[in-house]
Design a protein around this motif. Structure first.
Motif, PDB file in Angstrom:
ATOM      1  N   SER A  29       0.841  -1.195   0.000  1.00  0.00           N
ATOM      2  CA  SER A  29       0.000   0.000   0.000  1.00  0.00           C
ATOM      3  C   SER A  29       0.879   1.249   0.000  1.00  0.00           C
ATOM      4  O   SER A  29       1.637   1.479   0.933  1.00  0.00           O
ATOM      5  CB  SER A  29      -0.910   0.015   1.235  1.00  0.00           C
ATOM      6  OG  SER A  29      -1.792  -1.059   1.218  1.00  0.00           O
ATOM      7  N   ARG A  45     -11.925   6.913  -1.176  1.00  0.00           N
ATOM      8  CA  ARG A  45     -10.969   6.675  -2.251  1.00  0.00           C
ATOM      9  C   ARG A  45     -11.403   5.422  -3.026  1.00  0.00           C
ATOM     10  O   ARG A  45     -11.710   4.393  -2.431  1.00  0.00           O
ATOM     11  CB  ARG A  45      -9.558   6.492  -1.684  1.00  0.00           C
ATOM     12  CG  ARG A  45      -8.501   6.284  -2.758  1.00  0.00           C
ATOM     13  CD  ARG A  45      -7.096   6.423  -2.218  1.00  0.00           C
ATOM     14  NE  ARG A  45      -6.727   5.364  -1.290  1.00  0.00           N
ATOM     15  CZ  ARG A  45      -5.491   5.185  -0.822  1.00  0.00           C
ATOM     16  NH1 ARG A  45      -4.525   6.025  -1.175  1.00  0.00           N
ATOM     17  NH2 ARG A  45      -5.232   4.202   0.023  1.00  0.00           N
ATOM     18  N   GLU A  70     -12.772   2.713  -0.373  1.00  0.00           N
ATOM     19  CA  GLU A  70     -12.393   2.714   1.030  1.00  0.00           C
ATOM     20  C   GLU A  70     -12.613   4.065   1.701  1.00  0.00           C
ATOM     21  O   GLU A  70     -12.489   5.124   1.080  1.00  0.00           O
ATOM     22  CB  GLU A  70     -10.937   2.282   1.200  1.00  0.00           C
ATOM     23  CG  GLU A  70      -9.923   3.156   0.517  1.00  0.00           C
ATOM     24  CD  GLU A  70      -8.523   2.558   0.588  1.00  0.00           C
ATOM     25  OE1 GLU A  70      -8.326   1.546   1.283  1.00  0.00           O
ATOM     26  OE2 GLU A  70      -7.621   3.113  -0.059  1.00  0.00           O
ATOM     27  N   TRP A  72     -11.037   6.510   4.306  1.00  0.00           N
ATOM     28  CA  TRP A  72      -9.688   6.722   4.824  1.00  0.00           C
ATOM     29  C   TRP A  72      -9.599   8.085   5.501  1.00  0.00           C
ATOM     30  O   TRP A  72     -10.459   8.956   5.308  1.00  0.00           O
ATOM     31  CB  TRP A  72      -8.632   6.570   3.720  1.00  0.00           C
ATOM     32  CG  TRP A  72      -8.658   7.620   2.619  1.00  0.00           C
ATOM     33  CD1 TRP A  72      -9.753   8.093   1.961  1.00  0.00           C
ATOM     34  CD2 TRP A  72      -7.531   8.308   2.073  1.00  0.00           C
ATOM     35  NE1 TRP A  72      -9.384   9.018   1.015  1.00  0.00           N
ATOM     36  CE2 TRP A  72      -8.026   9.178   1.058  1.00  0.00           C
ATOM     37  CE3 TRP A  72      -6.167   8.269   2.315  1.00  0.00           C
ATOM     38  CZ2 TRP A  72      -7.187   9.997   0.307  1.00  0.00           C
ATOM     39  CZ3 TRP A  72      -5.336   9.088   1.554  1.00  0.00           C
ATOM     40  CH2 TRP A  72      -5.843   9.937   0.565  1.00  0.00           C
ATOM     41  N   ARG A  74      -6.742  10.896   8.002  1.00  0.00           N
ATOM     42  CA  ARG A  74      -5.482  11.205   8.693  1.00  0.00           C
ATOM     43  C   ARG A  74      -5.812  11.983   9.954  1.00  0.00           C
ATOM     44  O   ARG A  74      -6.611  12.925   9.936  1.00  0.00           O
ATOM     45  CB  ARG A  74      -4.555  12.017   7.796  1.00  0.00           C
ATOM     46  CG  ARG A  74      -3.258  12.436   8.505  1.00  0.00           C
ATOM     47  CD  ARG A  74      -2.302  13.153   7.589  1.00  0.00           C
ATOM     48  NE  ARG A  74      -2.862  14.388   7.068  1.00  0.00           N
ATOM     49  CZ  ARG A  74      -2.342  15.062   6.039  1.00  0.00           C
ATOM     50  NH1 ARG A  74      -1.278  14.592   5.416  1.00  0.00           N
ATOM     51  NH2 ARG A  74      -2.901  16.181   5.630  1.00  0.00           N
ATOM     52  N   LEU A  84      -2.688   7.302   9.882  1.00  0.00           N
ATOM     53  CA  LEU A  84      -3.521   7.061   8.705  1.00  0.00           C
ATOM     54  C   LEU A  84      -4.316   5.781   8.918  1.00  0.00           C
ATOM     55  O   LEU A  84      -3.770   4.777   9.386  1.00  0.00           O
ATOM     56  CB  LEU A  84      -2.656   6.920   7.451  1.00  0.00           C
ATOM     57  CG  LEU A  84      -1.846   8.144   7.032  1.00  0.00           C
ATOM     58  CD1 LEU A  84      -0.802   7.753   5.984  1.00  0.00           C
ATOM     59  CD2 LEU A  84      -2.759   9.227   6.478  1.00  0.00           C
ATOM     60  N   TYR A  86      -7.343   3.117   7.043  1.00  0.00           N
ATOM     61  CA  TYR A  86      -8.020   2.731   5.806  1.00  0.00           C
ATOM     62  C   TYR A  86      -8.968   1.564   6.102  1.00  0.00           C
ATOM     63  O   TYR A  86      -8.574   0.579   6.735  1.00  0.00           O
ATOM     64  CB  TYR A  86      -7.021   2.263   4.743  1.00  0.00           C
ATOM     65  CG  TYR A  86      -5.909   3.218   4.443  1.00  0.00           C
ATOM     66  CD1 TYR A  86      -5.976   4.086   3.350  1.00  0.00           C
ATOM     67  CD2 TYR A  86      -4.753   3.247   5.219  1.00  0.00           C
ATOM     68  CE1 TYR A  86      -4.948   4.956   3.058  1.00  0.00           C
ATOM     69  CE2 TYR A  86      -3.708   4.122   4.936  1.00  0.00           C
ATOM     70  CZ  TYR A  86      -3.812   4.970   3.858  1.00  0.00           C
ATOM     71  OH  TYR A  86      -2.779   5.826   3.562  1.00  0.00           O
ATOM     72  N   THR A 297     -11.567  14.222  -0.196  1.00  0.00           N
ATOM     73  CA  THR A 297     -11.418  14.337   1.245  1.00  0.00           C
ATOM     74  C   THR A 297     -11.972  15.654   1.749  1.00  0.00           C
ATOM     75  O   THR A 297     -12.082  16.635   1.006  1.00  0.00           O
ATOM     76  CB  THR A 297      -9.938  14.232   1.678  1.00  0.00           C
ATOM     77  OG1 THR A 297      -9.226  15.380   1.202  1.00  0.00           O
ATOM     78  CG2 THR A 297      -9.292  12.973   1.133  1.00  0.00           C
TER      79      THR A 297
END
Length: 300
Positions: A29, A45, A70, A72, A74, A84, A86, A297
């Motif tokens: 990844s 994403r 997914e 995701w 931060r 992070l 996911y 995002t």
């Protein structure tokens, strides 16, 4: 009629016994270029990866498509620590070209958590007058077996690479370095995955990865555009099937990438297209096709 039934049975038998070679959506990844350094965000994403497998067999040649959507994000729980997370949902499909037979699996994939500590960050140094800024983050994480993995049980014929998850708890290592001068910058990333055994029947090989991406930023009021160009390299060691090395696994892929990110207030949207430049997968029996990623995002 008997001849047709015999052919169908042969194809079914061969596809069940030879599909360990097939493409794997559970590779390394890459973190890649992230929205606005220092800011927290959550988003979606979508990734599409495709493979051609069993290239030298007319009866077993297969097209594989792996789609992943997914959630995701931060987060910064403490200063200088980036986390992070996911959580993917996978939609995998194999098509046996000779017969048109399709196999499909949909469901939750393996969740991943990565943490990086900011070792060097001159972006926040107000005394820096050189115009050159550096940011180095080092860390690691874990990939959890939240995706379904059934290989080897109850007559399951679908190959281990086609499962929704790997069935193993894997450990990740990662380092990310960014250097920037005025509107230009370069992002370098290296990482690895240390795999544990999925079950009594299978163990995926460890993986190494690296990427290099150059980018340029142009601002128009509240809108910023960042085109980027780069390449990534992924190397997989061979898997083990019932304790024995699986010779039809492992290999390397070199991808060229072209992408763009757009920033508007708290929102970031991005698109990445990746084209294979060189590869040797599954002893030459597996070929990766162009890949693409799109994301959105919201910063907070």
């Amino acid at each position: 009629m008997k001849k047709k039934i015999f052919i169908v049975l042969i194809i079914s038998s061969l596809s069940a016994s030879a599909c360990d070679l097939c493409g794997c959506a559970n590779g390394s990844s890459f973190v890649g270029l992230l929205p606005r350094s220092g800011s927290q965000f959550v988003g979606l994403r979508y990734r599409l990866r495709s493979f051609d497998s069993h290239l030298n067999s007319q009866m077993l040649k297969t097209k594989e498509d792996y789609q992943t959507l997914e959630v995701w994000g931060r987060f910064y729980p403490i200063k200088n620590l980036q986390v992070l997370a996911y959580l993917p949902y996978n939609d995998n499909q194999q098509t046996l070209l000779y017969s048109g037979t399709k196999e499909r699996k949909k469901g939750l994939g393996d969740a991943t958590v990565l943490a990086h500590y900011n070792v060097i960050n001159t972006f926040l140094d107000s005394t820096n007058t050189s115009g050159i800024y550096h940011n180095l983050m080092i860390g690691g994480g874990v990939k959890l077996p939240t995706g379904k993995f059934e290989y080897g049980y109850g007559g399951e014929a679908v190959n281990p690479n086609f499962q929704l998850g790997t069935g193993s708890t894997d450990f990740l290592l990662s380092a990310i370095h960014t250097v920037r001068y005025k509107k230009f910058g370069v992002n370098t990333e290296v990482g690895g995955r240390i795999s544990t055994k999925s079950n009594l029947f299978y163990k995926f090989g460890n993986r190494l990865s690296a990427s290099l991406t150059a980018f340029y930023t142009k601002t128009f009021g509240h809108l910023s555009i960042m085109p980027n160009l780069g390449s990534s390299f992924d190397y997989g060691f061979k898997d083990r099937k019932e304790g024995v090395l699986n010779s039809q696994t492992g290999g390397y892929t070199l991808l060229g990438s072209l992408g763009i990110q757009a920033y508007y207030k708290a929102f970031t949207a991005g698109f990445i297209f990746q084209e294979p430049l060189a590869q040797n997968l599954g002893g030459g029996e597996l070929k990766t096709r162009p890949q693409s990623t799109v994301f959105l995002t919201l910063g907070f």
